[in-house]
Design a protein around this motif. Structure first.
Motif, PDB file in Angstrom:
ATOM      1  N   LEU A  31       9.889   3.186  17.095  1.00  0.00           N
ATOM      2  CA  LEU A  31      10.148   2.959  15.679  1.00  0.00           C
ATOM      3  C   LEU A  31       9.679   1.579  15.234  1.00  0.00           C
ATOM      4  O   LEU A  31       9.162   1.421  14.127  1.00  0.00           O
ATOM      5  N   LYS A  32       9.841   0.586  16.099  1.00  0.00           N
ATOM      6  CA  LYS A  32       9.392  -0.768  15.744  1.00  0.00           C
ATOM      7  C   LYS A  32       7.878  -0.817  15.620  1.00  0.00           C
ATOM      8  O   LYS A  32       7.335  -1.398  14.675  1.00  0.00           O
ATOM      9  N   ALA A  33       7.175  -0.186  16.586  1.00  0.00           N
ATOM     10  CA  ALA A  33       5.711  -0.188  16.555  1.00  0.00           C
ATOM     11  C   ALA A  33       5.194   0.572  15.344  1.00  0.00           C
ATOM     12  O   ALA A  33       4.240   0.142  14.683  1.00  0.00           O
ATOM     13  N   VAL A  34       5.818   1.703  15.034  1.00  0.00           N
ATOM     14  CA  VAL A  34       5.402   2.495  13.872  1.00  0.00           C
ATOM     15  C   VAL A  34       5.641   1.715  12.585  1.00  0.00           C
ATOM     16  O   VAL A  34       4.796   1.690  11.685  1.00  0.00           O
ATOM     17  N   GLU A  35       6.797   1.073  12.493  1.00  0.00           N
ATOM     18  CA  GLU A  35       7.109   0.282  11.304  1.00  0.00           C
ATOM     19  C   GLU A  35       6.087  -0.835  11.102  1.00  0.00           C
ATOM     20  O   GLU A  35       5.605  -1.071   9.990  1.00  0.00           O
ATOM     21  N   GLN A  36       5.736  -1.529  12.181  1.00  0.00           N
ATOM     22  CA  GLN A  36       4.761  -2.618  12.086  1.00  0.00           C
ATOM     23  C   GLN A  36       3.374  -2.086  11.741  1.00  0.00           C
ATOM     24  O   GLN A  36       2.642  -2.686  10.949  1.00  0.00           O
ATOM     25  N   GLY A  37       3.017  -0.942  12.331  1.00  0.00           N
ATOM     26  CA  GLY A  37       1.719  -0.360  12.042  1.00  0.00           C
ATOM     27  C   GLY A  37       1.602   0.090  10.602  1.00  0.00           C
ATOM     28  O   GLY A  37       0.574  -0.124   9.953  1.00  0.00           O
ATOM     29  N   LEU A  38       2.652   0.698  10.072  1.00  0.00           N
ATOM     30  CA  LEU A  38       2.629   1.147   8.680  1.00  0.00           C
ATOM     31  C   LEU A  38       2.617  -0.036   7.720  1.00  0.00           C
ATOM     32  O   LEU A  38       2.036   0.043   6.642  1.00  0.00           O
ATOM     33  N   ALA A  39       3.280  -1.121   8.122  1.00  0.00           N
ATOM     34  CA  ALA A  39       3.240  -2.333   7.294  1.00  0.00           C
ATOM     35  C   ALA A  39       1.822  -2.867   7.219  1.00  0.00           C
ATOM     36  O   ALA A  39       1.357  -3.305   6.166  1.00  0.00           O
ATOM     37  N   ARG A  40       1.099  -2.824   8.334  1.00  0.00           N
ATOM     38  CA  ARG A  40      -0.303  -3.258   8.350  1.00  0.00           C
ATOM     39  C   ARG A  40      -1.146  -2.324   7.476  1.00  0.00           C
ATOM     40  O   ARG A  40      -2.016  -2.780   6.739  1.00  0.00           O
ATOM     41  N   SER A  41      -0.867  -1.011   7.566  1.00  0.00           N
ATOM     42  CA  SER A  41      -1.618  -0.033   6.776  1.00  0.00           C
ATOM     43  C   SER A  41      -1.411  -0.262   5.298  1.00  0.00           C
ATOM     44  O   SER A  41      -2.348  -0.235   4.500  1.00  0.00           O
ATOM     45  N   THR A  42      -0.160  -0.534   4.900  1.00  0.00           N
ATOM     46  CA  THR A  42       0.150  -0.785   3.495  1.00  0.00           C
ATOM     47  C   THR A  42      -0.484  -2.083   3.016  1.00  0.00           C
ATOM     48  O   THR A  42      -1.002  -2.172   1.905  1.00  0.00           O
ATOM     49  N   ALA A  43      -0.478  -3.093   3.870  1.00  0.00           N
ATOM     50  CA  ALA A  43      -1.049  -4.383   3.495  1.00  0.00           C
ATOM     51  C   ALA A  43      -2.546  -4.281   3.263  1.00  0.00           C
ATOM     52  O   ALA A  43      -3.119  -5.047   2.497  1.00  0.00           O
ATOM     53  N   GLY A  44      -3.181  -3.293   3.888  1.00  0.00           N
ATOM     54  CA  GLY A  44      -4.619  -3.146   3.731  1.00  0.00           C
ATOM     55  C   GLY A  44      -5.028  -2.414   2.481  1.00  0.00           C
ATOM     56  O   GLY A  44      -6.211  -2.340   2.149  1.00  0.00           O
ATOM     57  N   GLN A  45      -4.058  -1.865   1.725  1.00  0.00           N
ATOM     58  CA  GLN A  45      -4.369  -1.142   0.511  1.00  0.00           C
ATOM     59  C   GLN A  45      -4.644  -2.115  -0.626  1.00  0.00           C
ATOM     60  O   GLN A  45      -4.148  -3.240  -0.636  1.00  0.00           O
ATOM     61  N   PRO A  46      -5.440  -1.672  -1.623  1.00  0.00           N
ATOM     62  CA  PRO A  46      -5.734  -2.544  -2.764  1.00  0.00           C
ATOM     63  C   PRO A  46      -4.465  -2.956  -3.480  1.00  0.00           C
ATOM     64  O   PRO A  46      -3.530  -2.174  -3.621  1.00  0.00           O
ATOM     65  N   GLN A  47      -4.423  -4.212  -3.908  1.00  0.00           N
ATOM     66  CA  GLN A  47      -3.271  -4.721  -4.639  1.00  0.00           C
ATOM     67  C   GLN A  47      -3.303  -4.238  -6.081  1.00  0.00           C
ATOM     68  O   GLN A  47      -4.368  -3.983  -6.642  1.00  0.00           O
ATOM     69  N   ALA A  48      -2.139  -4.135  -6.695  1.00  0.00           N
ATOM     70  CA  ALA A  48      -2.058  -3.698  -8.084  1.00  0.00           C
ATOM     71  C   ALA A  48      -2.713  -4.735  -8.987  1.00  0.00           C
ATOM     72  O   ALA A  48      -2.669  -5.941  -8.716  1.00  0.00           O
ATOM     73  N   ALA A  49      -3.350  -4.253 -10.067  1.00  0.00           N
ATOM     74  CA  ALA A  49      -4.033  -5.162 -10.985  1.00  0.00           C
ATOM     75  C   ALA A  49      -3.015  -6.048 -11.684  1.00  0.00           C
ATOM     76  O   ALA A  49      -1.904  -5.613 -11.983  1.00  0.00           O
TER      77      ALA A  49
END
Length: 231
Positions: A111-129
């Protein structure tokens, strides 16, 4: 909720990881070899991939390298193995793997690894204008606007209104066993409601094994369906 692909040639591991991740509210696809993983990757976009290293057709490191060379490594990949050497883990990380999990995989580490991985995935998405200059001011998260400007908001437990109130007002004028059962039922109902019905989270919070937890809830007559997380 995230879309996760689990690639492992062992049926028991696929089923276990799928159960835990589904219980966390994620959507999980399964592949038992590299061929199925390739097909799944072409037909869907994933937020995270859990990839076993040792597989019968193509090993996980080779598949990871294949995705990296094709520009298809657009999601965090967590490698898994019970026999990999440090050199193998280093090579996978160099190619582009996000992290490495050694089997047997504990629920907490998963769960910790998945949480960290998803946080990285979200951080890589375009930021809101950014909002237009003439837009109304919006206070930062955790702040409210008042007569004296932005002030800290009072802490509110998520979905607090939906939490059961049966933990209040216990009737203590009854035999100890009945009073204890009443408390335990309210205790588990409280945690089930707070965790959205996730048995994985409740087991972790209360320090009980899942099998023991299920047996305890049935014994106490706790309605699991009422608090079960949708999706």
């Amino acid at each position: 909720m995230a879309n996760i692909l689990v690639v492992d040639d062992e049926l028991g591991i696929r089923d276990l990881l799928s159960e835990i991740l589904n219980d966390e509210g994620h959507s999980v696809d399964l592949a038992e070899n590299a061929t199925q993983a390739r097909s799944a990757r072409l037909s869907a976009n994933y937020d995270l991939v859990l990839l076993d290293i040792w597989m019968p057709d193509t090993d996980g490191v080779s598949l990871l390298k294949e995705w990296a060379m094709a520009g298809a490594l657009t999601m965090p990949v967590i490698m898994m193995s019970g026999h990999a050497t440090i050199d193998t883990a280093v090579e996978a990380t160099r190619i582009g793997a996000f992290s490495f999990l050694e089997k047997p995989i504990t629920m907490q580490k998963l769960l910790k690894a998945v949480e960290q991985g998803l946080a990285r995935s979200t951080a890589g998405q375009p930021q809101a204008a950014p909002a237009p200059a003439n837009a109304a001011a919006v206070p930062p998260s955790g702040m409210v606007l008042g007569g004296n400007g932005a002030q800290p908001a009072a802490h509110v437990t998520p979905a607090a209104e939906s939490l059961p109130l049966s933990h209040q007002g216990f009737n203590l004028d009854r035999p100890l066993r009945e009073a204890r059962d009443g408390f335990e039922k309210a205790y588990f109902e409280f945690h089930l409601a707070r965790e959205g019905g996730s048995m994985t989270r409740v087991a972790e919070k209360t320090g009980l094994e899942r099998t023991h937890l299920y047996r305890k809830l049935r014994q106490l007559g706790v309605d699991l369906g009422r608090n079960k997380r949708s999706g």
